[in-house]
Enzyme design. Structure first.
Site, short mmCIF file in Angstrom:
data_model
loop_
_atom_site.label_atom_id
_atom_site.label_comp_id
_atom_site.label_asym_id
_atom_site.label_seq_id
_atom_site.Cartn_x
_atom_site.Cartn_y
_atom_site.Cartn_z
CB SER A 93 -92.22 35.70 69.45
OG SER A 93 -91.94 37.02 69.88
CE1 TYR B 3 -89.08 33.70 73.62
CE2 TYR B 3 -88.82 35.87 72.63
CZ TYR B 3 -89.64 34.84 73.07
OH TYR B 3 -91.00 34.95 72.94
#
Length: 275
Positions: free
Chosen positions: A151, A164
């Site tokens: 990401s 995360y």
């Protein structure tokens, strides 16, 4: 004589791709992209009915073999069990796509321990275990690809999504390191780094409460199909890191330009809970 650098082999009708998190979002789009290029598939996710529906569609449309292996990658030992099941069926994995991932929005001190453990198990442990399980066979054959979905969160700390962001930083670092270890072997490792994507991830991770997607500093939002296309293209070219979206690529440079403390405060402000 100096050996010429290895070049990425093309997908052939004998190539088999294993894709985790294949029942929706980026994983489903990656399955469609690879099937359209002629790869047989092994689809992995928790929801068997969705996998079977996708498998039937791709068999009919792309004339490829599609195997469905339901699995909960949060479960201890899930990666090893999945690898054993693949081998028990006489299958080999030429392309490994570690796409399954989870996120959660909120202050770390208020998140449930089980929720944190779940993120680490799927985003880190399962990805690492599957890579370890299938990489040696790829090296023995002298060909293979591994696509790990990271990401743009991997490039900086992320207050309000601390775990995360940290898991995706691991995915990026791990992918780049292994890519260097296997350089010249015929095996290529790529980290795909999308920003926010139009999938159900935002609702599940409660990102609707953040300004990240709707505030003045919002990131470029791409479709799952766009991200999958860029990821497969980058993987085929043997790229080590693919950042999906031109503006997202620019934003990943900010941590190199700003002091780390400043960058962390900036992310905290952007991701602050909406009122």
């Amino acid at each position: 004589m100096t050996q010429a650098p290895a070049t990425p082999p093309l997908i052939t009708r004998t190539s088999t791709a294993l894709i985790t998190g294949a029942s929706s979002g980026i994983g489903e789009s990656l399955a469609r992209q690879l099937a359209a290029r002629g790869a047989d598939l092994i689809l992995v996710a928790r929801t068997e009915t969705r996998l079977e529906t996708l498998a039937a569609e791709l068999r009919a449309r792309c004339h490829v073999q599609v195997h469905v292996l339901p699995a909960d990658l949060n479960r201890p030992g899930a990666a090893a069990d999945l690898a054993r099941e693949v081998r028990a069926r006489g299958l080999s994995v030429d392309i490994l796509v570690n796409n399954a991932g989870l996120g959660s929005y909120g202050e770390f001190s208020t998140q449930q321990t089980a929720e944190i453990d779940h993120m680490i198990a799927v985003n880190i442990s399962a990805l690492t275990g599957l890579t370890r399980a299938f990489l040696p066979d790829m090296l023995t054959r002298g060909r293979g690809r591994i696509l790990n979905v990271a990401s743009t969160a991997a490039f900086q700390p992320g207050p309000m999504m601390a775990v995360y962001y940290a898991t995706k930083a691991y995915v990026l670092s791990f992918s780049e390191a292994v890519a260097e270890e296997v350089a010249g072997s015929g095996v290529f490792v790529t980290a795909l780094c999308p920003g926010p994507v139009r999938t159900g991830f935002q609702a599940v991770s409660q990102l609707h409460e953040s300004d990240l997607l709707s505030g003045p500093a919002r990131l470029t939002i791409l479709s799952a199909d766009e991200v999958a296309r860029l990821g497969v293209q980058g993987m085929l070219r043997g790229q080590r890191v693919v950042v999906a979206g031109r503006l997202n690529r620019v934003q990943t440079l900010l941590p190199r330009l700003l002091p780390r403390a400043v960058m962390t405060r900036l992310i905290a402000r952007v991701q602050g809970r909406r009122t």
